[in-house]
Motif scaffolding. Sequence first.
Motif, short mmCIF file in Angstrom:
data_model
loop_
_atom_site.label_atom_id
_atom_site.label_comp_id
_atom_site.label_asym_id
_atom_site.label_seq_id
_atom_site.Cartn_x
_atom_site.Cartn_y
_atom_site.Cartn_z
N UNK A 55 0.84 -1.20 0.00
CA UNK A 55 0.00 0.00 0.00
C UNK A 55 0.87 1.24 0.00
N UNK A 56 1.89 1.26 0.82
CA UNK A 56 2.79 2.40 0.90
C UNK A 56 3.48 2.64 -0.45
N UNK A 57 3.95 1.57 -1.07
CA UNK A 57 4.64 1.72 -2.36
C UNK A 57 3.70 2.20 -3.46
N UNK A 58 2.48 1.64 -3.49
CA UNK A 58 1.50 2.07 -4.51
C UNK A 58 1.18 3.55 -4.36
N UNK A 59 0.96 3.99 -3.11
CA UNK A 59 0.64 5.40 -2.89
C UNK A 59 1.83 6.28 -3.28
N UNK A 60 3.04 5.87 -2.95
CA UNK A 60 4.22 6.62 -3.36
C UNK A 60 4.31 6.74 -4.87
N UNK A 61 4.08 5.63 -5.56
CA UNK A 61 4.09 5.66 -7.04
C UNK A 61 3.02 6.60 -7.57
N UNK A 62 1.83 6.54 -6.98
CA UNK A 62 0.75 7.43 -7.40
C UNK A 62 1.17 8.88 -7.21
N UNK A 63 1.69 9.20 -6.01
CA UNK A 63 2.09 10.59 -5.74
C UNK A 63 3.16 11.08 -6.71
N UNK A 64 4.12 10.24 -7.04
CA UNK A 64 5.17 10.63 -7.99
C UNK A 64 4.53 11.14 -9.28
N UNK A 95 1.57 3.21 -15.54
CA UNK A 95 2.18 2.15 -16.35
C UNK A 95 1.98 0.78 -15.71
N UNK A 96 1.97 0.74 -14.39
CA UNK A 96 1.85 -0.53 -13.67
C UNK A 96 0.41 -0.90 -13.36
N UNK A 97 -0.39 0.08 -12.93
CA UNK A 97 -1.74 -0.19 -12.42
C UNK A 97 -2.85 0.38 -13.29
N UNK A 98 -2.53 1.10 -14.34
CA UNK A 98 -3.55 1.73 -15.16
C UNK A 98 -3.93 3.09 -14.59
N UNK A 99 -4.94 3.68 -15.19
CA UNK A 99 -5.43 4.99 -14.74
C UNK A 99 -5.83 4.91 -13.27
N UNK A 100 -5.50 5.93 -12.47
CA UNK A 100 -5.81 5.86 -11.04
C UNK A 100 -7.29 5.69 -10.71
#
Length: 146
Positions: free
Chosen positions: A65-74, A85-90
């Motif tokens: 969860x922490x990594x996904x949120x960090x990726x989203x924030x970036x 690129x990894x999870x699709x549109x937020x």
Amino acid sequence: MSMELKPPPSDGWVPTLDDTPFTRMGGEAPVHALAEAFYDVMDAEEPALAAIHELDAQGKVNRGTRQRFGMFLVGWLGGPQHYSATHGHPRLRMRHGHLPVDTAMRDAWLRCMQKAMDKRGITGGLRSFLDDRFAQVADFLRNTEG
């Protein structure tokens, strides 16, 4: 009908294509550190909010969860679009639609983010901009009265 205008950020900074919140924060590592600080605050001070996340064996918000949120924030802050690129549109409303997000939940989330930004030393125009943007998104995700 007149519109009330907000004063400019305290140091006059506004994001541009060349000076995004991502670049202003210093890149991926500081953005991921903000995500970590956010969940650390949540674990310590907002247990009801932490409890709706996937938790690890110690009862803390888990690494994924922490990594996904960090990726989203970036990406959301103007950096590389690793999350998409990894999870699709937020699709933030869809991804949070199964959770009842009321005013209390929104406010708890914002308290965590404000304290995380305090811990990371985010100030000035960048802070003003992020405070506004995080408040807009948190309010947008409300899906329950109260």
